[in-house]
Enzyme design. Structure first.
Site, PDB file in Angstrom:
ATOM      1  N   ILE A 112       0.865  -1.173   0.000  1.00 53.51           N
ATOM      2  CA  ILE A 112       0.000   0.000   0.000  1.00 53.51           C
ATOM      3  C   ILE A 112       0.904   1.226   0.000  1.00 53.51           C
ATOM      4  O   ILE A 112       1.667   1.430   0.942  1.00 53.51           O
ATOM      5  CB  ILE A 112      -0.903   0.055   1.242  1.00 53.51           C
ATOM      6  CG1 ILE A 112      -1.767  -1.209   1.352  1.00 53.51           C
ATOM      7  CG2 ILE A 112      -1.775   1.317   1.202  1.00 53.51           C
ATOM      8  CD1 ILE A 112      -2.794  -1.382   0.273  1.00 53.51           C
ATOM      9  N   VAL A 113       0.976   2.013  -1.096  1.00 53.54           N
ATOM     10  CA  VAL A 113       0.112   1.958  -2.237  1.00 53.54           C
ATOM     11  C   VAL A 113       0.815   1.271  -3.406  1.00 53.54           C
ATOM     12  O   VAL A 113       2.039   1.221  -3.464  1.00 53.54           O
ATOM     13  CB  VAL A 113      -0.327   3.384  -2.652  1.00 53.54           C
ATOM     14  CG1 VAL A 113      -1.244   3.991  -1.618  1.00 53.54           C
ATOM     15  CG2 VAL A 113       0.864   4.317  -2.895  1.00 53.54           C
ATOM     16  N   VAL A 116       3.682   2.970  -5.517  1.00 59.00           N
ATOM     17  CA  VAL A 116       4.896   3.385  -4.806  1.00 59.00           C
ATOM     18  C   VAL A 116       5.437   2.213  -3.974  1.00 59.00           C
ATOM     19  O   VAL A 116       6.479   1.637  -4.259  1.00 59.00           O
ATOM     20  CB  VAL A 116       4.634   4.606  -3.896  1.00 59.00           C
ATOM     21  CG1 VAL A 116       5.888   4.973  -3.106  1.00 59.00           C
ATOM     22  CG2 VAL A 116       4.174   5.801  -4.731  1.00 59.00           C
ATOM     23  N   CYS A 117       4.697   1.860  -2.946  1.00 56.61           N
ATOM     24  CA  CYS A 117       5.189   0.895  -1.949  1.00 56.61           C
ATOM     25  C   CYS A 117       5.342  -0.509  -2.519  1.00 56.61           C
ATOM     26  O   CYS A 117       6.173  -1.286  -2.035  1.00 56.61           O
ATOM     27  CB  CYS A 117       4.256   0.874  -0.748  1.00 56.61           C
ATOM     28  SG  CYS A 117       3.942   2.521  -0.079  1.00 56.61           S
ATOM     29  N   LEU A 118       4.567  -0.852  -3.539  1.00 54.49           N
ATOM     30  CA  LEU A 118       4.726  -2.140  -4.221  1.00 54.49           C
ATOM     31  C   LEU A 118       5.632  -2.001  -5.440  1.00 54.49           C
ATOM     32  O   LEU A 118       6.591  -2.768  -5.607  1.00 54.49           O
ATOM     33  CB  LEU A 118       3.352  -2.680  -4.642  1.00 54.49           C
ATOM     34  CG  LEU A 118       3.385  -3.927  -5.529  1.00 54.49           C
ATOM     35  CD1 LEU A 118       4.062  -5.099  -4.828  1.00 54.49           C
ATOM     36  CD2 LEU A 118       1.965  -4.311  -5.960  1.00 54.49           C
TER      37      LEU A 118
END
Length: 208
Positions: A112-113, A116-118
Site C-alpha cells: 500500500i500503495v 509506490v510501496c509495491l
C-alpha cells in the site's frame, strides 16, 4: 526452464507485506476496501498455513502513515521492520537483508500503495535478479487509472503481476497435497468459493 515457466512452491518463495498501514489504507479507492482486506488476510493466511517465510515492513509508523493493519499482525505477528525514511523498501538494508536471509529468489509482494510501496521495490528486486510476483488485489492505490499504470510499468520491468488466489493455487499445486484441504479452506473463507467448499464438506460428512 525460464523464469516465466517456473512456478511458486512452498519451498522457493518468501512473502513480503509492505506498508499496509492504517493511515495509507484510507486513500485506497481502486477496489472495494472490504474485498481488499479479505484478499490481504487470505494471502497472509496462505503463507502462515504452509510455513512460508514472511517479511513485514512499515514506513515511519509513528507518523501519519500509522501502524500496520491489525488484520496482518493477527496472522503474521508483530515482527515488523520499521523504516526510518526509505520510500522504496528495497533501499532499506534491514528489509533487503531479511529477504536475503530466507535464501529464496522468488518474492511474493503486496503493498500500500501499489504505485509506490509495491512498484518501487518490485522493480528494484527484479533488477537484482529476483523473481517478483506483485499481488495487485492485496495492494491498493488512489484509483483504477493509477493501478493500471503501475501494472503496465511493473510488467515492462519484468515483474509478474498476480492475484492472491492464483498465488494460493500455484503454491497448493494439487488438491491432494499435504496442505490442499487447509488452503482450500482459506480460499473458501475469503472468497465466494466458500459455497463450493461447504458443498464439498457436506458431501463428505459421514452418513448417519
Amino acid at each position: 526452464m525460464n523464469k516465466f515457466a517456473e512456478t511458486l512452491t512452498i519451498d522457493n518463495a518468501v512473502l513480503a507485506m509492505i506498508d499496509h498501514q492504517t493511515g495509507l489504507l484510507v486513500s485506497c479507492r481502486d477496489q472495494d476496501p472490504h474485498l481488499m482486506t479479505e484478499n490481504i488476510k487470505g494471502l497472509c493466511a496462505m503463507a502462515k498455513t504452509v510455513g512460508m517465510p514472511t517479511v513485514t515492513t512499515a514506513s515511519m509508523p509513528d507518523g501519519p502513515n500509522g501502524p500496520i493493519m491489525p488484520e496482518i499482525t493477527d496472522i503474521l505477528g508483530h515482527d515488523i521492520i520499521e523504516r526510518a525514511g526509505e520510500i522504496n523498501a528495497w533501499k532499506s538494508p534491514a528489509f533487503k537483508q531479511a529477504i536475503e536471509a530466507t535464501g529464496r529468489k522468488k518474492i511474493i509482494m503486496a503493498g500500500i500503495v501499489t504505485d509506490v510501496c509495491l512498484m518501487f521495490p518490485a522493480i528494484s528486486a527484479v533488477a537484482e535478479g529476483y523473481d517478483v510476483y506483485a499481488v495487485v488485489d492485496a495492494s491498493g492505490t488512489w484509483n483504477k487509472s493509477v493501478a493500471d499504470a503501475s501494472i503496465h510499468r511493473m510488467t515492462q520491468a519484468g515483474v509478474k503481476v498476480a492475484t492472491w488466489a492464483s498465488v494460493l493455487a500455484e503454491v497448493m499445486d494439487d488438491w491432494r497435497s499435504e496442505k490442499g484441504m487447509e488452503l482450500g479452506g482459506i480460499l473458501g473463507q475469503h472468497t465466494t468459493y466458500r459455497w463450493v467448499y461447504n458443498s464439498f464438506l457436506q458431501a463428505n460428512q459421514p452418513q448417519g
